[in-house]
Motif scaffolding. Structure first.
Motif, PDB file in Angstrom:
ATOM      1  N   ARG A  81      34.569  43.227  38.341  1.00 28.62           N
ATOM      2  CA  ARG A  81      34.468  42.633  39.678  1.00 28.62           C
ATOM      3  C   ARG A  81      34.105  41.147  39.607  1.00 28.62           C
ATOM      4  NH1 ARG A  81      32.758  46.752  44.208  1.00 28.62           N
ATOM      5  NH2 ARG A  81      33.841  48.565  43.405  1.00 28.62           N
ATOM      6  N   ALA A  82      33.205  40.798  38.691  1.00 28.47           N
ATOM      7  CA  ALA A  82      32.841  39.379  38.536  1.00 28.47           C
ATOM      8  C   ALA A  82      34.052  38.566  38.080  1.00 28.47           C
ATOM      9  CB  ALA A  82      31.685  39.236  37.549  1.00 28.47           C
ATOM     10  N   GLN A  83      34.838  39.119  37.170  1.00 31.26           N
ATOM     11  CA  GLN A  83      36.040  38.422  36.706  1.00 31.26           C
ATOM     12  C   GLN A  83      37.048  38.260  37.839  1.00 31.26           C
ATOM     13  OE1 GLN A  83      37.096  40.933  33.390  1.00 31.26           O
ATOM     14  NE2 GLN A  83      36.006  39.630  31.933  1.00 31.26           N
ATOM     15  N   LEU A  84      37.195  39.281  38.666  1.00 28.08           N
ATOM     16  CA  LEU A  84      38.114  39.196  39.796  1.00 28.08           C
ATOM     17  C   LEU A  84      37.634  38.163  40.823  1.00 28.08           C
ATOM     18  CD1 LEU A  84      38.944  42.977  40.253  1.00 28.08           C
ATOM     19  CD2 LEU A  84      40.490  41.180  39.444  1.00 28.08           C
ATOM     20  N   ARG A  85      36.333  38.107  41.078  1.00 27.73           N
ATOM     21  CA  ARG A  85      35.809  37.090  41.996  1.00 27.73           C
ATOM     22  C   ARG A  85      36.067  35.694  41.445  1.00 27.73           C
ATOM     23  NH1 ARG A  85      31.650  41.058  42.528  1.00 27.73           N
ATOM     24  NH2 ARG A  85      30.389  40.001  40.967  1.00 27.73           N
ATOM     25  N   HIS A  86      35.887  35.533  40.134  1.00 28.82           N
ATOM     26  CA  HIS A  86      36.149  34.234  39.499  1.00 28.82           C
ATOM     27  C   HIS A  86      37.627  33.872  39.604  1.00 28.82           C
ATOM     28  CE1 HIS A  86      35.511  30.882  36.806  1.00 28.82           C
ATOM     29  NE2 HIS A  86      36.487  31.325  36.024  1.00 28.82           N
ATOM     30  N   LEU A  87      38.508  34.832  39.365  1.00 27.74           N
ATOM     31  CA  LEU A  87      39.945  34.601  39.476  1.00 27.74           C
ATOM     32  C   LEU A  87      40.317  34.214  40.906  1.00 27.74           C
ATOM     33  CD1 LEU A  87      42.756  34.653  38.162  1.00 27.74           C
ATOM     34  CD2 LEU A  87      42.837  37.107  38.674  1.00 27.74           C
ATOM     35  N   ALA A  88      39.740  34.895  41.895  1.00 32.36           N
ATOM     36  CA  ALA A  88      40.008  34.563  43.301  1.00 32.36           C
ATOM     37  C   ALA A  88      39.545  33.141  43.612  1.00 32.36           C
ATOM     38  CB  ALA A  88      39.326  35.566  44.223  1.00 32.36           C
ATOM     39  N   ALA A  89      38.386  32.761  43.089  1.00 35.90           N
ATOM     40  CA  ALA A  89      37.879  31.397  43.319  1.00 35.90           C
ATOM     41  C   ALA A  89      38.785  30.364  42.664  1.00 35.90           C
ATOM     42  CB  ALA A  89      36.447  31.267  42.798  1.00 35.90           C
ATOM     43  N   LEU A  90      39.222  30.621  41.432  1.00 36.40           N
ATOM     44  CA  LEU A  90      40.138  29.695  40.757  1.00 36.40           C
ATOM     45  C   LEU A  90      41.450  29.556  41.527  1.00 36.40           C
ATOM     46  CD1 LEU A  90      39.750  30.595  36.971  1.00 36.40           C
ATOM     47  CD2 LEU A  90      39.006  28.498  38.120  1.00 36.40           C
ATOM     48  N   SER A  91      41.906  30.654  42.127  1.00 34.70           N
ATOM     49  CA  SER A  91      43.189  30.618  42.831  1.00 34.70           C
ATOM     50  C   SER A  91      43.133  29.741  44.080  1.00 34.70           C
ATOM     51  CB  SER A  91      43.628  32.034  43.215  1.00 34.70           C
ATOM     52  OG  SER A  91      42.864  32.535  44.297  1.00 34.70           O
ATOM     53  N   GLU A  92      41.952  29.349  44.496  1.00 37.46           N
ATOM     54  CA  GLU A  92      41.818  28.456  45.647  1.00 37.46           C
ATOM     55  C   GLU A  92      41.929  26.982  45.250  1.00 37.46           C
ATOM     56  OE1 GLU A  92      38.560  29.390  48.216  1.00 37.46           O
ATOM     57  OE2 GLU A  92      38.898  31.538  48.010  1.00 37.46           O
ATOM     58  N   LEU A  93      41.882  26.692  43.959  1.00 36.44           N
ATOM     59  CA  LEU A  93      42.035  25.313  43.506  1.00 36.44           C
ATOM     60  C   LEU A  93      43.467  24.855  43.769  1.00 36.44           C
ATOM     61  CD1 LEU A  93      40.150  25.553  40.079  1.00 36.44           C
ATOM     62  CD2 LEU A  93      39.312  24.531  42.213  1.00 36.44           C
ATOM     63  N   PRO A  94      43.665  23.597  44.150  1.00 37.51           N
ATOM     64  CA  PRO A  94      45.012  23.136  44.512  1.00 37.51           C
ATOM     65  C   PRO A  94      46.015  23.145  43.357  1.00 37.51           C
ATOM     66  CG  PRO A  94      43.468  21.296  44.468  1.00 37.51           C
ATOM     67  CD  PRO A  94      42.653  22.551  44.299  1.00 37.51           C
ATOM     68  N   HIS A  95      45.557  23.123  42.135  1.00 35.98           N
ATOM     69  CA  HIS A  95      46.443  23.076  40.972  1.00 35.98           C
ATOM     70  C   HIS A  95      46.578  24.434  40.281  1.00 35.98           C
ATOM     71  CE1 HIS A  95      42.338  22.211  39.782  1.00 35.98           C
ATOM     72  NE2 HIS A  95      42.639  22.845  38.662  1.00 35.98           N
ATOM     73  N   VAL A  96      46.011  25.476  40.898  1.00 28.52           N
ATOM     74  CA  VAL A  96      46.083  26.830  40.337  1.00 28.52           C
ATOM     75  C   VAL A  96      46.780  27.744  41.340  1.00 28.52           C
ATOM     76  CG1 VAL A  96      44.765  28.841  39.538  1.00 28.52           C
ATOM     77  CG2 VAL A  96      43.989  26.529  38.957  1.00 28.52           C
ATOM     78  N   THR A  97      47.820  28.409  40.885  1.00 30.35           N
ATOM     79  CA  THR A  97      48.533  29.380  41.704  1.00 30.35           C
ATOM     80  C   THR A  97      48.485  30.714  40.979  1.00 30.35           C
ATOM     81  OG1 THR A  97      50.032  27.664  42.510  1.00 30.35           O
ATOM     82  CG2 THR A  97      50.742  29.958  42.798  1.00 30.35           C
ATOM     83  N   VAL A  98      48.041  31.744  41.685  1.00 24.54           N
ATOM     84  CA  VAL A  98      47.984  33.091  41.120  1.00 24.54           C
ATOM     85  C   VAL A  98      48.795  34.005  42.018  1.00 24.54           C
ATOM     86  CG1 VAL A  98      46.505  35.046  40.500  1.00 24.54           C
ATOM     87  CG2 VAL A  98      45.709  32.700  40.089  1.00 24.54           C
ATOM     88  N   GLN A  99      49.687  34.761  41.405  1.00 16.38           N
ATOM     89  CA  GLN A  99      50.468  35.754  42.117  1.00 16.38           C
ATOM     90  C   GLN A  99      50.322  37.093  41.414  1.00 16.38           C
ATOM     91  OE1 GLN A  99      54.184  33.055  42.342  1.00 16.38           O
ATOM     92  NE2 GLN A  99      54.432  34.588  43.967  1.00 16.38           N
ATOM     93  N   VAL A 100      50.266  38.160  42.197  1.00 23.57           N
ATOM     94  CA  VAL A 100      50.131  39.503  41.650  1.00 23.57           C
ATOM     95  C   VAL A 100      51.471  40.217  41.783  1.00 23.57           C
ATOM     96  CG1 VAL A 100      48.954  41.732  41.860  1.00 23.57           C
ATOM     97  CG2 VAL A 100      47.673  39.600  42.191  1.00 23.57           C
ATOM     98  N   LEU A 101      51.855  40.868  40.711  1.00 22.88           N
ATOM     99  CA  LEU A 101      53.093  41.636  40.659  1.00 22.88           C
ATOM    100  C   LEU A 101      52.727  43.114  40.722  1.00 22.88           C
ATOM    101  CD1 LEU A 101      56.179  41.412  40.247  1.00 22.88           C
ATOM    102  CD2 LEU A 101      55.742  41.613  37.807  1.00 22.88           C
ATOM    103  N   ARG A 102      53.103  43.768  41.822  1.00 18.77           N
ATOM    104  CA  ARG A 102      52.783  45.184  42.008  1.00 18.77           C
ATOM    105  C   ARG A 102      53.976  46.051  41.605  1.00 18.77           C
ATOM    106  NH1 ARG A 102      51.629  45.556  48.149  1.00 18.77           N
ATOM    107  NH2 ARG A 102      53.754  44.792  48.001  1.00 18.77           N
TER     108      ARG A 102
END
Length: 142
Positions: A47-68
């Motif tokens: 959960r801590a790693q996921l919260r960190h990933l979500a926070a990083l994804s808010e940075l303007p130079h970081v884009t995260v997409q999930v493939l379901r």
């Protein structure tokens, strides 16, 4: 983009810090949902790693997409994970790990193939906003 064996030494920590430098690297990651649900080192760590990933994804130079899985087939199915590295002053390369090592693809036609697969993944995956919402939900932060 980051499954595999890496020693978390100073070099890896420097790479991670490059996302928060004054002149940060640009990152666009497409991550399979199964990797986000994988339980390694306990639920709170995940959960801590996921919260960190979500926070990083808010940075303007970081884009995260999930493939379901329910988003259907995609061009990367036979490839597995890979990384495209694009540089300012040299040609791009692709990197992929294989069972007994790693492979760097430098041939322009080969890199173009990986680029086309990456484009397909970005089209099939959830949008960055939908991905952030899913990651936040998986982190239990809602």
């Amino acid at each position: 983009m980051s499954a595999g064996r890496h020693r978390a030494g100073p070099r890896l920590r420097q790479t991670r810090a490059r996302l928060t430098d004054e002149e940060p690297l640009t990152l666009h990651a497409v991550i399979g949902e199964a990797a986000l649900r994988l339980r390694v080192n306990g639920e709170e760590t995940r959960r801590a790693q996921l919260r960190h990933l979500a926070a990083l994804s808010e940075l303007p130079h970081v884009t995260v997409q999930v493939l379901r899985p329910e988003d259907g087939p995609h061009a990367a199915t036979p490839l597995g994970k890979f990384v495209l590295l694009d540089f300012a002053h040299v040609r791009p390369i692709a990197y992929t790990e294989v069972l007994d090592g790693a492979m760097y693809v430098q041939d322009p036609d080969g890199v173009r193939t990986y680029s086309m697969v990456a484009d397909n993944l970005r089209q099939v995956a959830l949008s960055p906003a939908e991905s952030r919402a899913l990651i936040t939900e998986l982190a239990g932060a809602r």
